[in-house]
Design an enzyme around this catalytic site. Sequence first.
Site, PDB file in Angstrom:
ATOM      1  CG  ASN A  39      -2.246  27.325 -28.962  1.00  8.88           C
ATOM      2  OD1 ASN A  39      -3.111  26.709 -29.566  1.00  8.88           O
ATOM      3  ND2 ASN A  39      -1.963  27.143 -30.045  1.00  8.88           N
ATOM      4  CE  LYS A  41     -13.268  34.298 -26.599  1.00 13.42           C
ATOM      5  NZ  LYS A  41     -11.499  35.293 -25.899  1.00 13.42           N
ATOM      6  CE  LYS A  43      -4.999  29.280 -21.484  1.00 11.94           C
ATOM      7  NZ  LYS A  43      -5.117  29.861 -23.354  1.00 11.94           N
ATOM      8  CB  THR A  44      -8.929  33.477 -18.944  1.00  7.82           C
ATOM      9  OG1 THR A  44      -7.736  33.443 -18.643  1.00  7.82           O
ATOM     10  CG2 THR A  44      -9.449  34.523 -17.160  1.00  7.82           C
ATOM     11  CB  THR A  45     -13.792  32.396 -21.364  1.00 11.42           C
ATOM     12  OG1 THR A  45     -12.714  32.904 -22.254  1.00 11.42           O
ATOM     13  CG2 THR A  45     -15.281  32.719 -21.437  1.00 11.42           C
ATOM     14  NE  ARG A  53     -21.192  24.772 -14.303  1.00 10.40           N
ATOM     15  CZ  ARG A  53     -20.207  24.739 -15.488  1.00 10.40           C
ATOM     16  NH1 ARG A  53     -19.107  23.597 -15.139  1.00 10.40           N
ATOM     17  NH2 ARG A  53     -21.043  25.217 -16.476  1.00 10.40           N
ATOM     18  CG  PHE A  94      -0.170  41.769 -20.399  1.00 12.40           C
ATOM     19  CD1 PHE A  94       0.757  40.919 -21.149  1.00 12.40           C
ATOM     20  CD2 PHE A  94      -1.795  42.236 -19.909  1.00 12.40           C
ATOM     21  CE1 PHE A  94      -0.095  39.789 -21.661  1.00 12.40           C
ATOM     22  CE2 PHE A  94      -1.873  41.060 -21.286  1.00 12.40           C
ATOM     23  CZ  PHE A  94      -1.888  40.532 -21.403  1.00 12.40           C
ATOM     24  CD1 TRP A  96       3.254  41.747 -23.114  1.00 17.14           C
ATOM     25  CD2 TRP A  96       3.420  40.017 -22.330  1.00 17.14           C
ATOM     26  NE1 TRP A  96       2.345  41.263 -23.601  1.00 17.14           N
ATOM     27  CE2 TRP A  96       1.956  40.716 -23.118  1.00 17.14           C
ATOM     28  CE3 TRP A  96       3.505  38.753 -21.817  1.00 17.14           C
ATOM     29  CZ2 TRP A  96       1.788  39.264 -22.778  1.00 17.14           C
ATOM     30  CZ3 TRP A  96       2.543  37.726 -21.624  1.00 17.14           C
ATOM     31  CH2 TRP A  96       0.929  38.132 -22.395  1.00 17.14           C
ATOM     32  CD  GLU A 131      -3.607  34.728 -17.975  1.00 14.79           C
ATOM     33  OE1 GLU A 131      -3.246  34.377 -18.972  1.00 14.79           O
ATOM     34  OE2 GLU A 131      -4.676  36.033 -17.980  1.00 14.79           O
TER      35      GLU A 131
END
Lengths: 199, 199
Positions: A39, A41, A43-45, A53, A94, A96, A131
């Site tokens: 949960n 900050k 993951k995508t980063t 790389r 998104f 939602w 995601e």
Amino acid sequence: MSDRETRHKKAMQKLKSHVDEKIDNATEQRGLLLVFTGNGKGKTTAAWGTVTRALGYGYKVGVVQFIKGLWECGERERLIDDDNLEVQVMSTGFTWETQNRESDTQACQKVWREAERMLADPSVYLVVLDEITYMLKFGYLEFEALKKALDNRPSEQTVIVTGRNAHRELVAMADTVTEMQETKHAFNSGIQARRGIDY
Amino acid sequence: MSDRETRHKKAMQKLKSHVDEKIDNATEQRGLLLVFTGNGKGKTTAAWGTVTRALGYGYKVGVVQFIKGLWECGERERLIDDDNLEVQVMSTGFTWETQNRESDTQACQKVWREAERMLADPSVYLVVLDEITYMLKFGYLEFEALKKALDNRPSEQTVIVTGRNAHRELVAMADTVTEMQETKHAFNSGIQARRGIDY
């Protein structure tokens, strides 16, 4: 040599021999399946860090963004001119925001076909399925379809999957799994998402 | 509308209102202090993902690499031509390779002065202090020096600190902290570190 220096040197030698042993034991070479979940900050980063790389060595990279596709996104802008990078985004943004199960499923399936193509292409060194875990959770994509594409992919291809609540079987299949846990997040202290940092 | 669709729509609406409320409450705008810590893969990678993101908007970025500096490093190669990026590396490389406390301390202090300069420069939007936690742990750098430079930095500047075992007070100071926990790592299953993925 002082006591402190002797202790330090000894500790460093122990660490070095531990690392060297691990390096000696690592003999297998193939593409990896990495999962960045949890949960917090990053993951995508971290996925985009890996994209940067791989591009740095001139490898071909494919990114499929299942949720944040329509967001403004600095890392995509920075790299998009690179001929070795292909980015596909799910067109509804998104989920939602849209709240329409049928059109979201169709949008997911459409971009999933692009992902399947990348996952079958031996010239693609790294594929990011950003995601995609939410697609499985919402039932827009069957886990079996993902599993099949991952199992059959070229052996040299590395895949990164990001998103919360990674499917148990996906975690079992993966070579490397990091759980990014939120200790705290600025957003929850009333600080706005920041351009160039959060998006 | 089927029951399943109604339930889905209701769940999505709830999620949307939750997210919207958070967005409304987030009113403060300023530079952030982010800490990526923990024993899992993704700390440095997420930092470089953020570097790529910030460069995508044309912001100036400074990166100081306290350990992996002498490693081959695809992300640095990919971005180094960007005029907005400055990278400074500690010249001794892996500290458990050198095992010399005094020369490591000197090397650390030398590159720390570059970091201090970046942390005092309002034109630098993002500063990455990669693996600086080890410098604190080994005693090459005093925590007070880091704290002072962070406290006095320009208010719009964001700083990312990476490395295991982040200092307790640093975690307390930070706006966002992610603990990257290793669930599993390919290296421990005998798979070699992979070019373009791991380095």
